[in-house]
Design an enzyme around this catalytic site. Structure first.
Site, PDB file in Angstrom:
ATOM      1  N   ARG A 280      28.256  76.557  45.836  1.00 32.43           N
ATOM      2  CA  ARG A 280      29.533  77.208  46.137  1.00 32.43           C
ATOM      3  C   ARG A 280      29.687  78.435  45.232  1.00 32.43           C
ATOM      4  O   ARG A 280      29.657  78.316  44.011  1.00 32.43           O
ATOM      5  CB  ARG A 280      30.691  76.232  45.899  1.00 32.43           C
ATOM      6  CG  ARG A 280      32.018  76.905  46.060  1.00 32.43           C
ATOM      7  CD  ARG A 280      33.236  75.995  45.963  1.00 32.43           C
ATOM      8  NE  ARG A 280      34.384  76.872  46.017  1.00 32.43           N
ATOM      9  CZ  ARG A 280      35.345  76.923  45.118  1.00 32.43           C
ATOM     10  NH1 ARG A 280      35.379  76.083  44.103  1.00 32.43           N
ATOM     11  NH2 ARG A 280      36.314  77.802  45.233  1.00 32.43           N
TER      12      ARG A 280
ATOM     13  N   HIS B 184      38.240  84.520  45.237  1.00 33.01           N
ATOM     14  CA  HIS B 184      38.387  83.749  43.989  1.00 33.01           C
ATOM     15  C   HIS B 184      39.049  84.701  42.992  1.00 33.01           C
ATOM     16  O   HIS B 184      38.473  85.078  41.983  1.00 33.01           O
ATOM     17  CB  HIS B 184      37.018  83.240  43.512  1.00 33.01           C
ATOM     18  CG  HIS B 184      37.103  82.062  42.586  1.00 33.01           C
ATOM     19  ND1 HIS B 184      36.496  80.848  42.842  1.00 33.01           N
ATOM     20  CD2 HIS B 184      37.721  81.903  41.391  1.00 33.01           C
ATOM     21  CE1 HIS B 184      36.733  80.000  41.838  1.00 33.01           C
ATOM     22  NE2 HIS B 184      37.470  80.620  40.941  1.00 33.01           N
TER      23      HIS B 184
ATOM     24  N   GLU C 186      42.149  78.140  45.039  1.00 35.93           N
ATOM     25  CA  GLU C 186      43.325  77.856  44.201  1.00 35.93           C
ATOM     26  C   GLU C 186      44.408  78.932  44.304  1.00 35.93           C
ATOM     27  O   GLU C 186      44.752  79.575  43.310  1.00 35.93           O
ATOM     28  CB  GLU C 186      42.909  77.704  42.733  1.00 35.93           C
ATOM     29  CG  GLU C 186      41.918  76.591  42.493  1.00 35.93           C
ATOM     30  CD  GLU C 186      41.660  76.320  41.002  1.00 35.93           C
ATOM     31  OE1 GLU C 186      42.197  77.048  40.151  1.00 35.93           O
ATOM     32  OE2 GLU C 186      40.922  75.371  40.697  1.00 35.93           O
TER      33      GLU C 186
ATOM     34  N   ASN D 247      40.015  70.804  43.827  1.00 37.66           N
ATOM     35  CA  ASN D 247      39.568  71.135  42.474  1.00 37.66           C
ATOM     36  C   ASN D 247      40.401  70.295  41.512  1.00 37.66           C
ATOM     37  O   ASN D 247      41.634  70.334  41.577  1.00 37.66           O
ATOM     38  CB  ASN D 247      39.807  72.613  42.153  1.00 37.66           C
ATOM     39  CG  ASN D 247      38.975  73.555  43.012  1.00 37.66           C
ATOM     40  OD1 ASN D 247      38.176  73.121  43.839  1.00 37.66           O
ATOM     41  ND2 ASN D 247      39.161  74.841  42.818  1.00 37.66           N
TER      42      ASN D 247
ATOM     43  N   TYR E 248      40.954  69.115  37.402  1.00 37.46           N
ATOM     44  CA  TYR E 248      40.636  69.187  35.972  1.00 37.46           C
ATOM     45  C   TYR E 248      41.427  68.174  35.147  1.00 37.46           C
ATOM     46  O   TYR E 248      40.869  67.500  34.305  1.00 37.46           O
ATOM     47  CB  TYR E 248      40.840  70.615  35.440  1.00 37.46           C
ATOM     48  CG  TYR E 248      39.777  71.536  35.997  1.00 37.46           C
ATOM     49  CD1 TYR E 248      38.526  71.612  35.406  1.00 37.46           C
ATOM     50  CD2 TYR E 248      39.994  72.249  37.180  1.00 37.46           C
ATOM     51  CE1 TYR E 248      37.511  72.394  35.945  1.00 37.46           C
ATOM     52  CE2 TYR E 248      38.984  73.031  37.724  1.00 37.46           C
ATOM     53  CZ  TYR E 248      37.748  73.097  37.103  1.00 37.46           C
ATOM     54  OH  TYR E 248      36.745  73.854  37.646  1.00 37.46           O
TER      55      TYR E 248
ATOM     56  N   GLU F 245      35.535  71.562  42.869  1.00 39.97           N
ATOM     57  CA  GLU F 245      35.350  71.867  41.439  1.00 39.97           C
ATOM     58  C   GLU F 245      35.762  70.669  40.609  1.00 39.97           C
ATOM     59  O   GLU F 245      36.802  70.055  40.857  1.00 39.97           O
ATOM     60  CB  GLU F 245      36.240  73.040  40.973  1.00 39.97           C
ATOM     61  CG  GLU F 245      35.773  74.394  41.373  1.00 39.97           C
ATOM     62  CD  GLU F 245      36.684  75.513  40.839  1.00 39.97           C
ATOM     63  OE1 GLU F 245      37.294  75.352  39.761  1.00 39.97           O
ATOM     64  OE2 GLU F 245      36.767  76.538  41.528  1.00 39.97           O
TER      65      GLU F 245
HETATM   66  C1  FCB Z   1      39.495  76.683  37.927  1.00 44.33           C
HETATM   67  C2  FCB Z   1      38.993  77.998  38.502  1.00 44.33           C
HETATM   68  C3  FCB Z   1      37.610  78.341  38.040  1.00 44.33           C
HETATM   69  C4  FCB Z   1      37.402  78.029  36.577  1.00 44.33           C
HETATM   70  C5  FCB Z   1      37.821  76.617  36.274  1.00 44.33           C
HETATM   71  C6  FCB Z   1      37.592  76.204  34.844  1.00 44.33           C
HETATM   72  O1  FCB Z   1      40.888  76.658  37.970  1.00 44.33           O
HETATM   73  O2  FCB Z   1      38.974  77.946  39.905  1.00 44.33           O
HETATM   74  O3  FCB Z   1      37.402  79.700  38.319  1.00 44.33           O
HETATM   75  O4  FCB Z   1      38.039  78.950  35.797  1.00 44.33           O
HETATM   76  O5  FCB Z   1      39.175  76.476  36.589  1.00 44.33           O
END
Ligand code: FCB
Length: 428
Positions: A77, A121, A166, A282, A284, A343
Site C-alpha cells: 500500500r 495521503h 484518514e 487504520n 494505533y 495501517e
Molecule cells: C497514520 C498516518 C501515517 C503515519 C502513521 C504513523 O495516522 O496515516 O501516515 O503517519 O499514522
C-alpha cells in the site's frame, strides 16, 4: 504468544505514503503540496525538518521493491502524490509523474506484489489550498478529475484503491487544530472539510469504477473512546469514529454534528454512501476523554490513557483496543464490507526491535480474536516498510521494519523484518 494461523488467502502487506518517503519534491515536474509549504514554515515541524529528500524512494524504489520481495509480502500500500500527477491540482496529467508511477507499478507487478494505491495521503496541491482547499466544495470535483486520470492510467495494475487516507486527520489536525498542514485552527468550523472530503471520496469511487477499477475501499483511522462521562465520550466518538464512517456505511451523519455541516449536505449522501468492496481500518491507539474542566469551545477534553507501555512517539500500546474496535465496527454497521487493517504499527528505536515484534504479535493476535468472533478481516498492512518522515514530528519516530540511515540513506532490515517474513511464510 505465537501469532495464530490465518486463512491461506489472507493478504499480508506493508504501507507507506508518498510525502513521507519519496523525496524528489522538485523533480519530475511535481508541483508544491500543502506539506511542502508547511514544512518550509518555521516552527511547524520538529527541528525544522522537511521531506525534500525523505528516504529518497523516488530514486531508490527498485531497492525498496527488492526489500518487499525479500519480505515476501502479498501487497504494497503506497500513495500517489497528487502534485506529481497534476502539479496545480487541475488540468492534464504530468507525463513525468505518470511515468514514475508506471515504473513503480511495473516493478511491483514483476515482483508479484499487488499494488494498493491511495490517491490522497494528505499532500493536497498547494494551488488548490490557495483556492480554499478542503473548505471549498470545488476541491471534491477536482479530486474526481484526478481520480479519473489515476484510474485510466493505472487501473490495469492497481489491485485495490483507497481514495482518501484518514480524512479525519486532515479535518481535525489540518484544519481544526493546525498541527498538520495546512495549519488552520478553526476548531469545529473545520467540519465542512469533512463533508467535502466525503464528497470527494464518493466522486472518486464513481470515477475509479468508470475507469475500470475493480476493488475500491477506504482507509479510515479509528480509536475506541474511553471515559466515564457519557456526553464527551459520545461527542468524541461521533467526531473521530462516526464522522467519516456513518455517511459511507449508513448514508447519514451523526446527529450531534448536523448543525456544523454545509447547507444541503443531505443531497450528497447517496453518492457518499456508494457501496465499497472493502473498508480499511487504520489503528494505533484508543483515546480517553472527559468533560472539560473549564468552559471552552469544545464539549470534551482529552485525558491521558494510563497504565500501558508507551511507544517512543508517546502512544499507549493497547492491542485489545484493536479487537474492541473491529467488533464495534462489525456491530455498528450491518452492511460493513470485508475489512482490511490498512495501517497498524509503532515507533521504537533500534535495529534489534523486540518491542515492535511484541507490538505486532499482540495486535495480530487481537485481529485473529476478532475474526474468531465473526468479524470478516481479509488483510493486514504494517505501517511501515521504512522509517520515514513522520509529519510534524519529523524523522525522530521510527516506524519501519527497515531502518533508514538519514545520512547515507542506507536501508537495514530490523529484527521485526525477519519476524514478519516468518509470519507471512507460515500465514501466522
Ligand atoms: C497514520 C498516518 C501515517 C503515519 C502513521 C504513523 O495516522 O496515516 O501516515 O503517519 O499514522
Amino acid at each position: 504468544m505465537p501469532v495464530p494461523r490465518f486463512p491461506a488467502d489472507f493478504v499480508w502487506g506493508v504501507s507507506t505514503s508518498a510525502f513521507q518517503i519519496e523525496g524528489g519534491t522538485s523533480e519530475g515536474g511535481r508541483g508544491r503540496s500543502v506539506w511542502d509549504t508547511f514544512t518550509a514554515t518555521p516552527g511547524r515541524v520538529a527541528r525544522g525538518e522537511n521531506a525534500d529528500v525523505a528516504t529518497d524512494h523516488y530514486h531508490r524504489y527498485p531497492e525498496d521493491v527488492a526489500l518487499m520481495s525479500e519480505l515476501g509480502v502479498d501487497a504494497y500500500r503506497f500513495s500517489l502524490a497528487w502534485p506529481r500527477i497534476q502539479p496545480e491540482g487541475r488540468g492534464p496529467a504530468n507525463p513525468e509523474g505518470i511515468a514514475f508511477y508506471d515504473r513503480l507499478l511495473d516493478a511491483l507487478c514483476e515482483a508479484g506484489i499487488e499494488p494498493v494505491a491511495t490517491l490522497h495521503h494528505w499532500d493536497t496541491p498547494q494551488a488548490l489550498e490557495d483556492d480554499g482547499g478542503w473548505l471549498s466544495r470545488d476541491t471534491a470535483e477536482r479530486f474526481a478529475d484526478y481520480a479519473a486520470i489515476a484510474g485510466e492510467r493505472f487501473a490495469d495494475r492497481v489491485k485495490m484503491w483507497i481514495p482518501l487516507n484518514e480524512p479525519m486527520v486532515t479535518s481535525i489536525f489540518g484544519y481544526g487544530i493546525g498541527e498538520y498542514a495546512p495549519g488552520k485552527a478553526l476548531l469545529l468550523d473545520a467540519i465542512p472539510t469533512a463533508h467535502h472530503q466525503l464528497l470527494a471520496h464518493g466522486r472518486a469511487v464513481a470515477a475509479l469504477r468508470s475507469a475500470g477499477a475493480r476493488t475500491v475501499g477506504t482507509a479510515n483511522n479509528h480509536s475506541p473512546v474511553r471515559g466515564d462521562d457519557p456526553e464527551p465520550v459520545e461527542f468524541l466518538d461521533a467526531l473521530i469514529n462516526r464522522l467519516f464512517a456513518d455517511p459511507v456505511l449508513l448514508g447519514s451523519y451523526p446527529e450531534v454534528l448536523h448543525d456544523r455541516l454545509p447547507d444541503g449536505f443531505a443531497d450528497d449522501l447517496p453518492s457518499i454512501a456508494a457501496p465499497l468492496d472493502f473498508y480499511g481500518v487504520n489503528y494505533y491507539e484508543p483515546m480517553a476523554v472527559r468533560a472539560p474542566r473549564s468552559p471552552g469551545p469544545l464539549p470534551f477534553e482529552l485525558s491521558p490513557l494510563e497504565g500501558f507501555p508507551m511507544t517512543t512517539n508517546g502512544s499507549p500500546v493497547v492491542p485489545d483496543g484493536l479487537r474492541e474496535l473491529l467488533v464495534l465496527l462489525h456491530e455498528r454497521y450491518p452492511d460493513l464490507p470485508p475489512l482490511h487493517i490498512t495501517e497498524n504499527g509503532c515507533s521504537f528505536d533500534g535495529i534489534h526491535d523486540t518491542e515492535r515484534i511484541e507490538f505486532l504479535d499482540a495486535h495480530l493476535g487481537a485481529v485473529h480474536e476478532a475474526m474468531t468472533t465473526g468479524v470478516d478481516v481479509r488483510g493486514y498492512f504494517v505501517w511501515s516498510l521504512l522509517d520515514n518522515f513522520e509529519w510534524s514530528k519529523g524523522y525522530a519516530p521510527r516506524f519501519g521494519l527497515v531502518h533508514v540511515d538519514y545520512d547515507t540513506l542506507a536501508r537495514t532490515p530490523k529484527d521485526s523484518f525477519a519476524w514478519y517474513r516468518g509470519v507471512i511464510e507460515r500465514s501466522g
